[in-house]
Design a protein around this motif. Structure first.
Motif, short mmCIF file in Angstrom:
data_model
loop_
_atom_site.label_atom_id
_atom_site.label_comp_id
_atom_site.label_asym_id
_atom_site.label_seq_id
_atom_site.Cartn_x
_atom_site.Cartn_y
_atom_site.Cartn_z
N PHE A 34 0.95 -1.18 -0.02
CA PHE A 34 -0.04 0.07 0.02
C PHE A 34 1.01 1.16 -0.03
O PHE A 34 1.53 1.63 1.22
CB PHE A 34 -0.74 0.23 1.31
N VAL A 37 3.97 0.98 2.11
CA VAL A 37 3.82 0.06 3.27
C VAL A 37 3.83 -1.18 2.53
O VAL A 37 2.82 -1.53 1.52
CB VAL A 37 2.55 0.05 4.09
N ALA A 39 2.44 -4.89 3.07
CA ALA A 39 1.76 -5.48 3.85
C ALA A 39 1.96 -6.91 3.89
O ALA A 39 1.87 -7.71 4.82
CB ALA A 39 0.27 -5.13 3.62
N PRO A 58 0.92 -11.42 15.17
CA PRO A 58 0.40 -10.10 15.92
C PRO A 58 -0.45 -9.07 15.15
O PRO A 58 -0.20 -9.23 13.82
CB PRO A 58 1.69 -9.63 16.37
N ASN A 59 -0.62 -8.11 15.78
CA ASN A 59 -1.45 -6.84 15.06
C ASN A 59 -0.67 -6.32 14.03
O ASN A 59 0.69 -6.17 14.40
CB ASN A 59 -1.77 -5.85 16.16
N GLY A 60 -1.08 -6.12 12.85
CA GLY A 60 -0.43 -5.59 11.90
C GLY A 60 0.39 -6.38 11.14
O GLY A 60 1.25 -6.14 10.11
N ALA A 61 0.44 -7.49 11.22
CA ALA A 61 1.12 -8.61 10.68
C ALA A 61 1.04 -9.06 9.14
O ALA A 61 1.65 -9.35 8.27
CB ALA A 61 1.07 -10.01 11.45
N GLY A 62 -0.35 -8.65 8.60
CA GLY A 62 -0.52 -8.81 7.24
C GLY A 62 -1.67 -9.81 7.02
O GLY A 62 -2.11 -9.98 5.91
N LYS A 63 -2.44 -10.25 8.12
CA LYS A 63 -3.54 -11.25 8.24
C LYS A 63 -4.56 -10.93 7.33
O LYS A 63 -4.90 -11.72 6.22
CB LYS A 63 -3.81 -12.04 9.41
N SER A 64 -5.23 -9.73 7.67
CA SER A 64 -6.37 -9.36 6.79
C SER A 64 -6.04 -8.99 5.53
O SER A 64 -6.64 -9.32 4.55
CB SER A 64 -7.07 -8.06 7.56
N SER A 65 -4.96 -8.34 5.02
CA SER A 65 -4.40 -8.41 3.76
C SER A 65 -4.55 -9.59 3.02
O SER A 65 -4.81 -9.67 1.89
CB SER A 65 -3.19 -7.46 3.69
N TYR A 74 -7.91 -7.78 -3.00
CA TYR A 74 -6.76 -7.09 -3.19
C TYR A 74 -6.13 -7.76 -4.27
O TYR A 74 -6.03 -9.04 -4.04
CB TYR A 74 -6.00 -6.91 -1.90
N GLU A 198 -11.85 -13.46 11.69
CA GLU A 198 -12.13 -13.19 12.98
C GLU A 198 -13.45 -13.89 13.46
O GLU A 198 -14.08 -12.96 14.15
CB GLU A 198 -11.70 -12.12 13.58
N HIS A 231 -7.61 -14.45 16.72
CA HIS A 231 -6.45 -13.94 17.61
C HIS A 231 -6.69 -14.90 18.83
O HIS A 231 -5.78 -14.78 19.30
CB HIS A 231 -6.95 -12.54 17.97
#
Ligand SMILES: Nc1ncnc2c1ncn2[C@@H]1O[C@H](COP(=O)(O)OP(=O)(O)OP(=O)(O)O)[C@@H](O)[C@H]1O
Length: 276
Positions: A34, A37, A39, A58-65, A74, A198, A231
């Motif tokens: 992005f 960034v 991801a 962890p948070n921001g690791a790129g899972k949702s991406s 995407y 999630e 999580h």
């Protein structure tokens, strides 16, 4: 975050004895940016038919991406996605749905003013093939499709034990039941791969136990391949056949729950201590 499954107050039957089939989805060297960034950085993994595959980190690791790449939302700048032996090019979400990939969302995406039944019926829209004029007249193929759709939806309603709320507007339901209706709507599309973002987020212990049971039942009884982000480590380790671990956009682990739990990179990414 605790990697010890015993820490979770879940009571679900482990997925013993399930057989995974051939690779249904193969993600090769995926990179997603992005702007500046990155991801997802050069990640490869596969999903086998019939398995429950988790993506954690962890948070921001790129899972949702990554889930959004799998769902076609995407398009990665680099890498290849193979589905059912065919290389997948850029696709619109409805085309991905027609391939047999359905999903639920982290933030529930249902129509609050519509009944449970009508919400689930929207999951069948992609399967309507009758011409618009015959749908308008409710005649011929449109009539047959409507009857088939209704039968399938009723089967799912029974399966997920939501008969008693089928006429209730979704907006009036408690959170855990809304999540179950969202699962029902995704199942209505009869997906080959079901993506769960999630599925336990925001649930109490009892609701989590119910959701775990339904996910395992869907996998067992419909044979649906499931890829999920979650999580709650207890849930992940109990439910999954294999787990991909991401950190800062990279893959740092991939294997069975036991393999992942013993992986030093995974342990240090979570800054956790694996308890025996
Ligand atoms: N649409 C976007 N535009 C810009 N940056 C984004 C976008 N989506 C994600 N990112 C960035 O990409 C990285 C990975 O985010 P992503 O949401 O995929 O992580 P995650 O593991 O799902 O996090 P979480 O567990 O907190 O939901 C983060 O640095 C995030 O800020």
């Amino acid at each position: 975050m605790d990697l010890n499954p015993a820490a979770a107050a879940q009571d679900v039957t482990p997925p013993v004895g399930r057989q995974s089939g051939p690779v249904i989805m193969d993600l090769k060297n995926i990179t997603l940016r992005f702007g500046g960034v990155v991801a997802i950085k050069d990640i490869s993994f596969d999903i086998r038919e019939g398995e429950i595959r988790a993506i954690i980190g962890p948070n921001g690791a790129g899972k949702s991406s990554m889930l959004n790449v799998i769902s076609g939302f995407y398009v990665p700048q680099q890498g290849e996605i193979w589905f059912d032996g065919h290389k997948r090019g850029p696709m619109k979400p409805y085309q991905v749905a027609r391939l047999g990939i359905a999903r639920t969302f982290q933030n529930i995406a249902l129509f609050d003013g519509m009944s449970v039944l009508d919400n689930i019926m929207t999951g069948r829209l992609n399967m309507m093939t009758a011409p618009l004029w015959s749908q308008a007249l409710w005649w011929g193929r449109a009539e047959r499709e409507e009857v088939e759709n209704r039968e399938e939806v009723e089967r799912i309603i029974d399966f997920l034990e939501i008969q008693n709320i089928r006429k209730t507007p979704v907006g009036r339901l408690p959170y855990g039941l809304k999540k179950r209706v969202e699962l029902a709507r995704a199942l209505a599309a009869q997906p080959r791969i079901l993506l769960l973002d999630e599925p336990m987020a925001g649930m109490n212990v009892e609701e989590k136990e119910d959701m775990c049971r339904f996910i395992l039942d869907v996998n067992d009884e419909f044979g649906t391949t499931i890829a999920l982000i979650e999580h709650d480590m207890g849930v992940v380790m109990d439910l999954s056949d294999r787990v991909v671990v991401m950190d800062y956009g990279r893959k740092i682990g991939d294997g069975t729950p036991d393999e992942v739990r013993a992986n030093p990179d995974v342990i240090s990414a979570y800054l956790g201590v694996v308890q025996e």
